[in-house]
Design a protein around this motif. Structure first.
Motif, mmCIF file in Angstrom:
data_model
loop_
_atom_site.group_PDB
_atom_site.id
_atom_site.type_symbol
_atom_site.label_atom_id
_atom_site.label_comp_id
_atom_site.label_asym_id
_atom_site.label_seq_id
_atom_site.Cartn_x
_atom_site.Cartn_y
_atom_site.Cartn_z
ATOM 1 N N LEU A 105 0.842 -1.191 0.000
ATOM 2 C CA LEU A 105 0.000 0.000 0.000
ATOM 3 C C LEU A 105 0.881 1.246 0.000
ATOM 4 C CD1 LEU A 105 -2.469 -1.150 2.807
ATOM 5 C CD2 LEU A 105 -2.750 -1.438 0.335
ATOM 6 N N ASP A 106 0.294 2.383 -0.398
ATOM 7 C CA ASP A 106 1.082 3.617 -0.374
ATOM 8 C C ASP A 106 1.327 4.090 1.054
ATOM 9 O OD1 ASP A 106 -1.558 4.335 0.042
ATOM 10 O OD2 ASP A 106 -1.389 6.240 -1.024
ATOM 11 N N GLU A 107 0.448 3.715 1.996
ATOM 12 C CA GLU A 107 0.657 3.956 3.411
ATOM 13 C C GLU A 107 -0.182 2.943 4.183
ATOM 14 O OE1 GLU A 107 -0.460 7.917 4.341
ATOM 15 O OE2 GLU A 107 -2.505 7.727 3.579
ATOM 16 N N THR A 108 0.202 2.712 5.447
ATOM 17 C CA THR A 108 -0.468 1.649 6.183
ATOM 18 C C THR A 108 -0.469 1.943 7.674
ATOM 19 O OG1 THR A 108 -0.510 -0.749 6.619
ATOM 20 C CG2 THR A 108 1.661 0.287 6.434
ATOM 21 N N TRP A 117 -4.636 1.004 -7.549
ATOM 22 C CA TRP A 117 -4.918 2.418 -7.741
ATOM 23 C C TRP A 117 -6.330 2.815 -7.295
ATOM 24 C CZ3 TRP A 117 -0.192 3.249 -8.031
ATOM 25 C CH2 TRP A 117 0.654 2.575 -8.920
ATOM 26 N N ASP A 165 9.434 -0.546 1.391
ATOM 27 C CA ASP A 165 8.066 -1.027 1.223
ATOM 28 C C ASP A 165 7.651 -1.883 2.415
ATOM 29 O OD1 ASP A 165 7.614 0.148 -1.273
ATOM 30 O OD2 ASP A 165 8.527 -1.542 -2.339
#
Length: 206
Positions: free
Chosen positions: A3-6, A56, A41
């Motif tokens: 994910l782009d952030e978590t 996306w 990541d």
């Protein structure tokens, strides 16, 4: 899944990762473990319970609340044990290894003690009980330099005590731990392993 952030905590520093779910439009991915990659990541490992995840697109993520609290309590308890050790004047004991997993938490120190295991457990237990009753606030700062390059530098302290680098999850104060039972203080060579158990598990709001 990346994910782009978590909000999931990846296993690190002797603390197990969070578990939980990633969902999207009724599609469900069960997160069973989370790991860092040296590139920066965060890998969410698990299995699909239904459907798939479309890239996306927005997703919803949720962690297992009870497990997060148990892990945070275990981690905060390990730091409190280190304070108690110093309060007892055992400055010769240097923390070398930490294990905050529910199956058998411990802090391992280099150094030796003169007292018997029974006497040390009694002294340490009394000191921990006092520190818990004082309900000392845990303070977190991002102004630190003891983290891997791919993690935000972070320092924590029990208010009034020495700061230390730590990237783990914590509760808000020593009083929220509840009770720490010292199971063993095993001497092995030049090391002392302090094994402990947090008796009150996920009994706080979070």
């Amino acid at each position: 899944i990346i994910l782009d952030e978590t909000i999931f905590y990846p296993q690190w520093g002797g603390q197990p990762s969070d578990t939980g779910y990633i969902t999207q439009w009724g599609n469900i991915f069960q997160v069973e473990k989370v790991r860092f990659d040296p590139s920066g990541d965060v890998y969410h490992y698990g299995k699909f319970l239904s459907g798939n995840i479309h890239i996306w697109e927005k997703i919803d993520i949720s962690i297992d609340r009870g497990q997060r609290i148990v892990n945070a309590k275990n981690h905060s308890a390990g730091h409190l044990i280190d304070i108690a050790i110093k309060n007892l004047g055992l400055w010769n004991l240097i923390p070398m290894k930490w294990y905050h997993f529910p199956d058998g938490c411990y802090v391992e120190y280099s150094g030796t003690i003169d007292d018997t295991e029974e006497k040390m457990i009694e002294k340490l237990s009394r000191e921990l009980e006092k520190l818990i009753q004082e309900d000392i606030k845990i303070i977190v700062s991002s102004d630190g330099n003891n983290s891997p390059l791919w993690k935000i530098p972070r320092m924590i302290t029990y208010e009034g005590y020495e700061w230390c680098g730590c990237g783990g999850t914590h509760i808000r104060s020593s009083g929220e731990i509840g009770e720490i039972e010292i199971k063993k203080m095993k001497k092995k060579g030049g090391n002392i392993r302090v094994s402990y158990e947090v008796k009150n598990k996920d009994d706080i709001e979070f």
